[in-house]
Design an enzyme around this catalytic site. Structure first.
Site, PDB file in Angstrom:
ATOM      1  N   GLY A 217     -15.166   1.722  -9.813  1.00  0.00           N
ATOM      2  CA  GLY A 217     -13.526   1.899  -8.665  1.00  0.00           C
ATOM      3  C   GLY A 217     -14.785   2.011  -7.319  1.00  0.00           C
ATOM      4  O   GLY A 217     -16.043   1.323  -7.549  1.00  0.00           O
ATOM      5  N   ASP A 218     -14.134   2.965  -6.261  1.00  0.00           N
ATOM      6  CA  ASP A 218     -15.624   2.532  -5.039  1.00  0.00           C
ATOM      7  C   ASP A 218     -16.079   3.278  -4.982  1.00  0.00           C
ATOM      8  O   ASP A 218     -17.514   2.713  -4.605  1.00  0.00           O
ATOM      9  CB  ASP A 218     -14.580   3.026  -4.214  1.00  0.00           C
ATOM     10  N   GLY A 248     -11.255   1.777 -11.679  1.00  0.00           N
ATOM     11  CA  GLY A 248     -11.278   3.116 -11.125  1.00  0.00           C
ATOM     12  C   GLY A 248     -10.090   3.569 -10.699  1.00  0.00           C
ATOM     13  O   GLY A 248      -8.288   3.349 -11.240  1.00  0.00           O
ATOM     14  N   SER A 249     -10.073   5.207 -10.189  1.00  0.00           N
ATOM     15  CA  SER A 249      -9.007   6.079 -10.143  1.00  0.00           C
ATOM     16  C   SER A 249      -7.971   5.772  -8.775  1.00  0.00           C
ATOM     17  O   SER A 249      -6.730   5.316  -8.968  1.00  0.00           O
ATOM     18  CB  SER A 249      -8.619   7.592 -10.669  1.00  0.00           C
ATOM     19  N   ARG A 329      -3.640  11.482 -11.411  1.00  0.00           N
ATOM     20  CA  ARG A 329      -4.940  12.701 -11.658  1.00  0.00           C
ATOM     21  C   ARG A 329      -4.893  13.038 -10.108  1.00  0.00           C
ATOM     22  O   ARG A 329      -4.870  14.314  -9.447  1.00  0.00           O
ATOM     23  CB  ARG A 329      -6.620  12.043 -11.414  1.00  0.00           C
TER      24      ARG A 329
END
Length: 640
Positions: A217-218, A248-249, A329
C-alpha cells in the site's frame, strides 16, 4: 484474433515501414502473413487478403524469439519463432474498459537454413525492443543486439502482509510474468517488520539500481521516501525513480496514476498498474511528484499523498481491524464512524494560492468525468482559494526476469490454430526464461514447460520457502514516540507546541513555515471552528474509493485542502462519500464545507487526543504544519 481491422487505404500518408517479411502462423504453417513493422505498430495481413490487423506498439510489452522445444533442427524443420506480447484496451460490454493479455506468434521460416531464420527473428526482436524503449529506428538502421538499450535493475520491496495479505501471490502470479515479457531485472526484498524498508533504503548503495518499486500500500512508499530523506545524500537519493504496485487497502497513488492516464483501475488493479509501470520503465520515463515537509512538535516527516484529521483519519486507522476485507474495510469503517459522528475543535491556517477558483475547476473536472471515457486531470500553474467562511537483515535475492537476450525453447505440438494470435494459454504460456549461454536459454528439465507456467525457479531464481514475516505495525519509525495525552477533558486552548523547531537532520528548508510556537504570517487564512473532517492532499485520490481532489495533478506544486465543518448531517456525509466514490462530488456544502488551494498549512487541534494520519500512517497528535516542495520526487509513470 488480436488487433483492429482496417483497410490498407485508410489514412492519407502510409507509415514508414522498418521491416517487412512473410511469416507463417504459429501452429498452422500453411496460413501465411505479410508482416510489417512501423514506428507505431506491427501490421500483418493474410496473404491474398486486404484486411489488416494491427498491434499498436503502445499496447505491446515485449517481444521474444524462440526455437523448438521438442524438435531439434532438421532438414525438414528449420523454423524459429517470434512472439509479441500485447495488452490491448477493449471496451467492456456494459461500461468501462479493460486490457486483455494477448500473445501473437509467428513461424520464421523464410530461409532453409536454421541459423538464418534465427538471425531474422532476432532482427525483428531488436527492432521491436528498441521502439518500445523509445529509440528511433528506420529501415536503414543496422539491427544488431548491441543496439538494445540497457535496462537497470529495479529494487522491489514487497510487504507480504499489506492489504489482504496477498501481495506475494499477486507478485508471483501477475507481476513476474509481465516483467519477464518486458525484460526487466529486479532485486527482491521482502520486508519483515515496520521500518524495514526505511532501513534498507537509508543505508543501501542506490547506484546498484535504476529505481525502487514497492509492492504494497501507500504506507511502504511512505517508509521509502522518509528513508531516502534521512540520508546525507538526500538531494540525490530522493531523485531515484520510485514506483508502486497496488497490494494495499487504499492504493491512492496507483489510483491517481491510472486516473491521470485514463487507465482502468476498478478491476485487476495489479494487472493494469503493472502494465503502466513497465511501459514507463522500458522508456525510462518518470513524472515529478511534490513532497510535503511536515513538522510536528517533536520531529519532521515527509509525505507525498495526504494529511488527514477527523472523520477520514478515524476511518483509516480504526478500520485496521477489517484489513482482511481489503478496500471494503473503509466502507465498514465509514459506517461505524457515521454512528459516532464526532466533531473536532481546532484551528486551521493556510497560505492560499491566488488567482483561480478551486471549486469552479473541480466542478468542471467532475462534469467532464460524467461524459468522458478517459478522465483528464488539470494542470495548475496557479490556483486560488475558494472557501465559504460564513458557517533488519533483508532477505535479498537478485531475481532476473530479463534473461531474454537470445532464444527460448517452445513446444510446437497440439491443435492447429487459425491465427497467430492466442490468449495466455498459447505460445507465451509455454515460454520460459533461464540462464543465458551463447544467446540460447536452456531448461533445467523439460517438465518445467509441460504445465505451461512461469515458475519462480525458471524466471527469477529460487524462492526461499522458509521465509517468515510478521505484520507491520504503525510506521512510527523515524525516532520520536507518539505522544498521547490521557487527559480527556476539553480544553479551550490548542495543544501546545514545543519552543524549539522540530529537529531535522536532512531535507529542504521550509521557508514558508514559522516555528510551531509562533503565529502564522498575516497573509495566511485562519479558520477556528468545529471540524468534521479535513483532508490535505497533493494528488487526486487518497484511496480507491476517495476521489477527493479532482483538481490535483502530479507535480503541480500546490496542495488542495478539503474540509467539512459542524453542521453537516449524517445523511449529507453518506451522500458525499457515495458521490466521491464515483467521482461526482467534492466537499461543497455551502458554509459547512470548503475546497481550497494552498502552499502551506497549519492545524492546531483543541479537542482531546484523537487521530491524525500522514499518507495513511498514524502520527503524533498535536500541532502540525507543512509546506509543499515542488517536484522533488520522480514517480515511475509514462509522460508521453
Amino acid at each position: 484474433m488480436a488487433g483492429h481491422r482496417h483497410s490498407p487505404t485508410d489514412g492519407i500518408t502510409a507509415p514508414q515501414v522498418i521491416l517487412e517479411d512473410d511469416f507463417a502462423a504459429f501452429r498452422r504453417g500453411n496460413l501465411r502473413y505479410t508482416v510489417r513493422l512501423t514506428p507505431e505498430a506491427i501490421v500483418y495481413v493474410v496473404l491474398g487478403s486486404k484486411q489488416e490487423r494491427t498491434l499498436a506498439l503502445a499496447d505491446v510489452l515485449g517481444c521474444h524469439t524462440s526455437v523448438s522445444l521438442r524438435r531439434k533442427p532438421t532438414q525438414e524443420n528449420q523454423t524459429a519463432f517470434l512472439c509479441i506480447y500485447s495488452y490491448p484496451l477493449k471496451r467492456k460490454l456494459l461500461s468501462g474498459s479493460a486490457r486483455n493479455r494477448v500473445s501473437t506468434s509467428f513461424r520464421v521460416d523464410r530461409f532453409d537454413n536454421y541459423e538464418q531464420n534465427c538471425e531474422l527473428a532476432e532482427k525483428w526482436r531488436v527492432a521491436v525492443r528498441c521502439l518500445l524503449a523509445g529509440q528511433t529506428v528506420t529501415a536503414e538502421t543496422e539491427l544488431t543486439p548491441s543496439l538494445l538499450p540497457s535496462q537497470p535493475t529495479l529494487l522491489v520491496l514487497l510487504n507480504p502482509f499489506s492489504g489482504q495479505g496477498k501481495a506475494k501471490q499477486y507478485f508471483d502470479d501477475q507481476v513476474m510474468p509481465m516483467m519477464a515479457e518486458a525484460d526487466v531485472s529486479i532485486t527482491l526484498v521482502t520486508t519483515e517488520h515496520s521500518g524495514h524498508a526505511f532501513d534498507v533504503v537509508q543505508t543501501a548503495d542506490l547506484s546498484s539500481w535504476g529505481g525502487i518499486v514497492v509492492v504494497s500500500g501507500d504506507g511502504l512508499l511512505y517508509e521509502v521516501v522518509n528513508g531516502l530523506m534521512s540520508r546525507p545524500d538526500w538531494e540525490q537519493a530522493i531523485k531515484i525513480p520510485l514506483g508502486i504496485l497496488p497490494a494495499g487497502s487504499g492504493n491512492g497513488v496507483c489510483c491517481s496514476i491510472n486516473y491521470a492516464l485514463g487507465e482502468p483501475f476498478e478491476e485487476d488493479r495489479m494487472f493494469h498498474s503493472t502494465f503502466v509501470l513497465l511501459k514507463a520503465t522500458m522508456k525510462g520515463q518518470t513524472r515529478p511528484l511534490d513532497l510535503m515537509s511536515v513538522d510536528t512538535a517533536s520531529q519532521r516527516r515527509y509525505a507525498f499523498l495526504s494529511f488527514q484529521w477527523g472523520f477520514s483519519a478515524d476511518v483509516d486507522i480504526e478500520s485496521e481491524r477489517y484489513r482482511y476485507l481489503g478496500g471494503s474495510r473503509f466502507l465498514f469503517g465509514s459506517l461505524h464512524n457515521l454512528m459516532k459522528f464526532r466533531v473536532y475543535r481546532g484551528k486551521l491556517s493556510f497560505l492560499p494560492v491566488k488567482g483561480v477558483d478551486a471549486l469552479k475547476q473541480a466542478r468542471q473536472v467532475l462534469s467532464k468525468n460524467k461524459y468522458e471515457v478517459k478522465p483528464r486531470s488539470l494542470s495548475h500553474s496557479s490556483s486560488a482559494v475558494a472557501i465559504n467562511s460564513g458557517r533488519d537483515d533483508a532477505r535479498m535475492r537478485t531475481r532476473s526476469a530479463s534473461a531474454m537476450n537470445g532464444f527460448h525453447y517452445v513446444s510446437t505440438d497440439n491443435e492447429t490454430l487459425e491465427t497467430p494470435s492466442q490468449e495466455s494459454t498459447s505460445l507465451d504460456a509455454q515460454l520460459m526464461s533461464f540462464s543465458t549461454e551463447n544467446g540460447v536459454h536452456h531448461t533445467k528439465s523439460e517438465e518445467d514447460h509441460v504445465n505451461g507456467k512461469l515458475t519462480t525457479d525458471g524466471v527469477v531464481g529460487t524462492m526461499d520457502s522458509e521465509d517468515k514475516h510478521y505484520k507491520n505495525g504503525d510506521s512510527d519509525f523515524i525516532g520520536a514516540a507518539v505522544s498521547t495525552n490521557q487527559n480527556n477533558s476539553k480544553s479551550s486552548q490548542p495543544c501546545t507546541a514545543g519552543a524549539k523547531r522540530p529537529h531535522r537532520v536532512y531535507g529542504p528548508s521550509s521557508t514558508l513555515l514559522p516555528p510551531l510556537d509562533q503565529p502564522v504570517p498575516d497573509d495566511w487564512v485562519t479558520i477556528d471552528t468545529d471540524f468534521v473532517t479535513m483532508i490535505i492532499q497533493s494528488i487526486s485520490h487518497i484511496s480507491e474509493g476517495y476521489f477527493s481532489s479532482p483538481c490535483s495533478s502530479f507535480g503541480d506544486g500546490v496542495l488542495f485542502l478539503s474540509f467539512l465543518k459542524r453542521g453537516v448531517t449524517r445523511r449529507q456525509m453518506l451522500k458525499i462519500m457515495g458521490k466521491m466514490a464515483d467521482g461526482t462530488e467534492v466537499f461543497e456544502y455551502g458554509s459547512d464545507g470548503g475546497y481550497v488551494c494552498c502552499k502551506a498549512f497549519r492545524v492546531e487541534p483543541v479537542s482531546p487526543p484523537g487521530l491524525m494520519t500522514l499518507d495513511g500512517e498514524k502520527i503524533e497528535y498535536g500541532p502540525v504544519q507543512a509546506q509543499v516542495h515542488h517536484g522533488m520526487m520522480n514517480l515511475i509513470m509514462p509522460n508521453d
